[in-house]
Design a protein around this motif. Structure first.
Motif: not given
Length: 343
Positions: A100, A144, A159
């Motif tokens: 992250d 993502y 995630r």
């Protein structure tokens, strides 16, 4: 933060093999526009062969037609003087936090993952293989953004989905492996040429001079010897499954046996231009021939796996094909060895 792959920030690159593609895309992102998949594969000494003793994958022999996962990226970057960061984690929470942070900084990163739970892969391509590579280049709506080099376009993972594949269990478990270039300077053509020579010489060493009889060109002969015995030793059903496993390792994982040989031939074509040495073009043709032979052997093995070929003579013919492939690859690498490139 989302980095659009169609902007100057990051461009998705589709390639034949995942680690070559990640290496190519990340280096191009950092301004090394000359980088191509064949060049990454060759500078990274990606061509290899090994039948790993005492290890099975999917209840079959563990055979690889390429070097160890991660080596292509590491070697190519080192040859070019590119500093890299590589990390593995025991804690998925720490791995996600680090990822992250890089996403927040706008830094595309390579990740090693398992294939079995990779949701955007067709089901027939999902099996227990933990050395696939992809790029995380941003995030959007708690997902993502993924650039997988073997896919035509970019995609995304939640995630939970990404954590699951980053911490897949089994042989070659990725353990959250993340990697990316850290510092990239301007690269001269002389540096590229030196990297090409280093990559070729290391591949010559790995295929001709590695100790033992289960790796390099001798590893191909080692597998041929096993194939001759499998039908009598294991029974037709299990022997057929073993041959099916070789076909899968050869043709479905990355570009496998034949594809990697074609790719190495393409590398030697590019190398000939950089080195201004037409001898490399001649050896390129040898690897194209080896690639064709590997593909022919896969067709024969698939015939046994599917039950069309069942006799011992079929196993003998497959073994003979591998012996012939070994001779072609051995002579090709011996030619490269005699060239004394860079001296």
């Amino acid at each position: 933060m989302n980095i659009d792959s169609t902007t100057d920030a990051f461009h998705h690159v589709q390639t034949a093999h995942c680690e070559n593609g990640v290496t190519t895309a990340l280096l191009q992102y950092h301004g090394l526009d000359f980088m191509t998949e064949p060049l990454a594969f060759g500078m990274g000494s990606g061509l290899f062969y090994i039948q790993i003793p005492f290890l099975t994958i999917n209840n079959g022999p563990a055979i690889s037609f390429r070097t160890m996962p991660g080596a292509i990226f590491k070697r190519t970057c080192k040859s070019l003087g590119v500093e890299v960061t590589r990390k593995k984690f025991s804690n998925p929470v720490a791995a996600e936090a680090f990822l992250d942070q890089k996403v927040k900084e706008g830094v595309p990163v390579g990740c090693q993952v398992g294939v079995f739970h990779l949701t955007y892969f067709p089901k027939e391509y999902r099996f227990h293989f933990n050395a696939h590579n992809l790029i995380v280049y941003g995030s959007e709506d708690n997902r993502y953004m993924i650039s997988d080099p073997v896919m035509e376009d970019v995609t995304s993972l939640s995630r939970e989905e990404l954590t699951r594949v980053r911490f897949a269990q089994g042989p070659l478990a990725p353990k959250g492996h993340i990697y990316f270039p850290e510092s990239v300077k301007k690269i001269s053509e002389d540096t590229i040429r030196k990297g090409i020579v280093k990559g070729i010489n290391r591949n010559v060493r790995d295929m001709l001079r590695i100790p033992g009889n289960f790796a390099g060109v001798d590893g191909i002969r080692h597998t041929a010897g096993h194939i001759r015995k499998w039908r009598d030793k294991l029974g037709l059903k299990k022997a057929s499954l073993y041959l099916g496993q070789i076909v899968r390792m050869q043709e479905e994982i990355g570009t496998g046996g034949g594809g990697f040989r074609f790719l190495y031939g393409a590398f030697l074509e590019e190398a000939a231009a950089y080195m201004q040495d037409d001898r490399l073009l001649q050896v390129s043709e040898d690897f194209t021939k080896a690639g064709d032979m590997w593909r022919a052997s896969a067709i024969k093995m698939a015939g046994v796996y599917k039950g069309r070929l069942t006799e011992q003579k079929d196993f003998e013919e497959i073994a003979d094909m591998l012996v012939d492939i070994r001779l072609v690859e051995k002579e090709a690498f011996q030619k490269l060895s005699r060239f004394n490139l860079g001296k």
